[in-house]
Design a protein around this motif. Sequence first.
Motif, PDB file in Angstrom:
ATOM      1  N   GLN A 146       0.828  -1.208   0.000  1.00  8.86           N
ATOM      2  CA  GLN A 146       0.000   0.000   0.000  1.00  8.86           C
ATOM      3  C   GLN A 146       0.862   1.258   0.000  1.00  8.86           C
ATOM      4  O   GLN A 146       0.631   2.180  -0.772  1.00  8.86           O
ATOM      5  N   LEU A 147       1.849   1.286   0.874  1.00 11.77           N
ATOM      6  CA  LEU A 147       2.704   2.477   0.937  1.00 11.77           C
ATOM      7  C   LEU A 147       3.529   2.621  -0.330  1.00 11.77           C
ATOM      8  O   LEU A 147       3.677   3.718  -0.883  1.00 11.77           O
ATOM      9  N   THR A 150       1.348   4.071  -3.040  1.00 15.12           N
ATOM     10  CA  THR A 150       1.028   5.495  -2.880  1.00 15.12           C
ATOM     11  C   THR A 150       2.235   6.382  -3.226  1.00 15.12           C
ATOM     12  O   THR A 150       2.060   7.467  -3.771  1.00 15.12           O
ATOM     13  N   PHE A 151       3.454   5.900  -2.943  1.00 13.49           N
ATOM     14  CA  PHE A 151       4.632   6.667  -3.380  1.00 13.49           C
ATOM     15  C   PHE A 151       4.673   6.739  -4.911  1.00 13.49           C
ATOM     16  O   PHE A 151       4.923   7.804  -5.485  1.00 13.49           O
ATOM     17  N   SER A 154       2.117   9.103  -6.132  1.00  8.31           N
ATOM     18  CA  SER A 154       2.495  10.508  -5.928  1.00  8.31           C
ATOM     19  C   SER A 154       3.353  11.000  -7.092  1.00  8.31           C
ATOM     20  O   SER A 154       3.192  12.120  -7.575  1.00  8.31           O
ATOM     21  N   GLN A 155       4.276  10.145  -7.576  1.00  6.72           N
ATOM     22  CA  GLN A 155       5.107  10.550  -8.703  1.00  6.72           C
ATOM     23  C   GLN A 155       4.295  10.650  -9.995  1.00  6.72           C
ATOM     24  O   GLN A 155       4.518  11.547 -10.817  1.00  6.72           O
ATOM     25  N   THR A 186      12.191   5.623 -10.935  1.00  6.42           N
ATOM     26  CA  THR A 186      11.598   6.083  -9.673  1.00  6.42           C
ATOM     27  C   THR A 186      10.422   5.192  -9.287  1.00  6.42           C
ATOM     28  O   THR A 186      10.326   4.716  -8.151  1.00  6.42           O
ATOM     29  N   ARG A 189      11.603   1.727  -8.305  1.00  2.00           N
ATOM     30  CA  ARG A 189      12.189   1.682  -6.959  1.00  2.00           C
ATOM     31  C   ARG A 189      11.092   1.703  -5.903  1.00  2.00           C
ATOM     32  O   ARG A 189      11.130   0.954  -4.931  1.00  2.00           O
ATOM     33  N   TYR A 190      10.103   2.588  -6.080  1.00  2.00           N
ATOM     34  CA  TYR A 190       9.023   2.645  -5.097  1.00  2.00           C
ATOM     35  C   TYR A 190       8.297   1.303  -5.000  1.00  2.00           C
ATOM     36  O   TYR A 190       7.926   0.876  -3.917  1.00  2.00           O
TER      37      TYR A 190
ATOM     38  N   GLN B 155       7.960  15.535  -8.692  1.00  2.00           N
ATOM     39  CA  GLN B 155       7.810  14.670  -7.522  1.00  2.00           C
ATOM     40  C   GLN B 155       7.331  15.453  -6.303  1.00  2.00           C
ATOM     41  O   GLN B 155       6.522  14.958  -5.520  1.00  2.00           O
ATOM     42  N   GLY B 158       3.646  16.224  -6.755  1.00  2.00           N
ATOM     43  CA  GLY B 158       2.876  14.991  -6.570  1.00  2.00           C
ATOM     44  C   GLY B 158       2.818  14.562  -5.114  1.00  2.00           C
ATOM     45  O   GLY B 158       1.778  14.096  -4.634  1.00  2.00           O
ATOM     46  N   MET B 159       3.938  14.718  -4.411  1.00  5.88           N
ATOM     47  CA  MET B 159       3.946  14.379  -2.986  1.00  5.88           C
ATOM     48  C   MET B 159       2.974  15.275  -2.220  1.00  5.88           C
ATOM     49  O   MET B 159       2.200  14.809  -1.377  1.00  5.88           O
ATOM     50  N   ALA B 162      -0.611  14.191  -3.064  1.00  9.35           N
ATOM     51  CA  ALA B 162      -1.006  12.913  -2.470  1.00  9.35           C
ATOM     52  C   ALA B 162      -1.160  13.012  -0.951  1.00  9.35           C
ATOM     53  O   ALA B 162      -2.100  12.470  -0.371  1.00  9.35           O
ATOM     54  N   PRO B 170      -1.455   4.916   2.897  1.00  9.32           N
ATOM     55  CA  PRO B 170      -0.799   5.328   4.153  1.00  9.32           C
ATOM     56  C   PRO B 170       0.169   6.507   3.995  1.00  9.32           C
ATOM     57  O   PRO B 170       0.749   6.938   4.988  1.00  9.32           O
TER      58      PRO B 170
END
Lengths: 206, 206
Positions: A146-147, A150-151, A154-155, A186, A189-190, B155, B158-159, B162, B170
Motif C-alpha cells: 500500500q505504501l 502510494t509513493f 504521488s510521482q 523512480t 524503486r518505489y 515529484q 505529486g507528494m 497525495a 498510508p
Amino acid sequence: MRRTGRRPGNPDTREAILAAARSAFAEKGYDGASIRAIATSAGVDPALVHHYFGSKDKLFLATMNSPMDPLDLITEAAAGSRDEIGEKFVRAFLVIWDGPAGAAGVALLRSTVGNEWATTMFREFIITQILRRAVPKLGLDEAEGQLRVTFAASQMVGMAMARYVIKVEPLASAPIDVVVAAIGPTVQRYLTGNLPGVFDGTGAGG
Amino acid sequence: MRRTGRRPGNPDTREAILAAARSAFAEKGYDGASIRAIATSAGVDPALVHHYFGSKDKLFLATMNSPMDPLDLITEAAAGSRDEIGEKFVRAFLVIWDGPAGAAGVALLRSTVGNEWATTMFREFIITQILRRAVPKLGLDEAEGQLRVTFAASQMVGMAMARYVIKVEPLASAPIDVVVAAIGPTVQRYLTGNLPGVFDGTGAGG
C-alpha cells in the motif's frame, strides 16, 4: 406500451444511470454504493446497469470520465519482467496522456482538486482502482504494498500535473523516452526496490 | 492634506499594492511586470512597494499567498553535503507543510489547477522562484539543470498532492522520516544523479 426514456439503447437511460451512480458514489463511497441501489434510483433494472457499464468498476470510471482504466496499465506493466514494471507503467501512461485522451485526464485532475467532494472521489478512485488492484497484480508484499503504491502514485500524479496541467518546460515537451528514462526507475524503486528507512521503522537517519 | 488609504502602515495600502501586483503579474507575467508600473497602478511611490514587500520576488510570493519562499528551502538544501540535497529539501518541505503553513499550501495547490489563469501564475512561480534559483544555487549544469529541476518539481508537487490534498493513506499519515527515506533519494537522483537515456538523446532503451 412505451416507457419514456428508460429503454435499452436510449442515451437518457445511460445518463440517468450515471447521474444516480455519481450521487451514490459521492454519498456512500465506492464500497457503500450498490449496483442495485443505483439501478433503483435511476428507475431501471440492475441488469441494465451491467448491460451499459459491465461492472461496478467500469461504472465508477465512467462517472469520473476517467481517460483510462488503470487496471489496463497495471496489467500491461505486470505482464513482462519484474524489473521493467516502472518503465512500462510510465510509458503506457504517457502514451495515453500524450494522445487524445489526455484532455480528459487534465479535466479529471483539474476537477479533482477543485472542491472537497471531487477530492474525496479521486481518493476513492486511487484506493479502489489503483491500490487494491496494483498490490496483488504486481505481486507486492501485502504489508508494504500500500505504501509503495502510494509513493508511485504521488510521482505519477506529479508528473501528470507538471507535464499536462502546469505544463512546465522542458518537462512538458520532453520526448516520452526521456521522461520514461527519468521517471521509470523512480516508480520501479518505489514498487520493488530496497527502501532503507521506509519499512524498518528507523526513519531516514540523518 | 490627508491622502486616504495611501499612507505607510495603512493596511489598505498593502492591499492596493497586492491587487495591482496580481493584475500586473497576470497580464504581463513575472518578467513583464515592473515594480514601478505596479506602484503607479496602486497610486503609491515605488519605494513604498519595497518598504512593504522588500523585493519583486517577495511581492510575487505574497500575491500567491505562498506558504514559503522556495529560496529558503533551496538555500537550506544547498548548504550541506552535495549528496544530501534531496533528503534535506524533502525534509524541509515536509516540516513546513506538516505545520500551520500547510493549509496555505493546500489552498495554493487547489487554486492552481482551478482555472487557466491560476495555472499560468503557478507556472511562473515554478519557473521564476524555483527553476531559476535552484540551478545556480545547487551548482547544476546549465544545460541539464532545467530538466533535472522540473523532474524534481514533479515529484514534490505529486507528494504535496497525495499527502496534503488527496490525502491518500498510508502516505498521508506516514512519519516525515519515512517519506524522506522514500522520496529524498528520488529528488537527489533527479538533481545530481546519473540519468542514462535522459541527456544522451538515446531514450530509455528497453
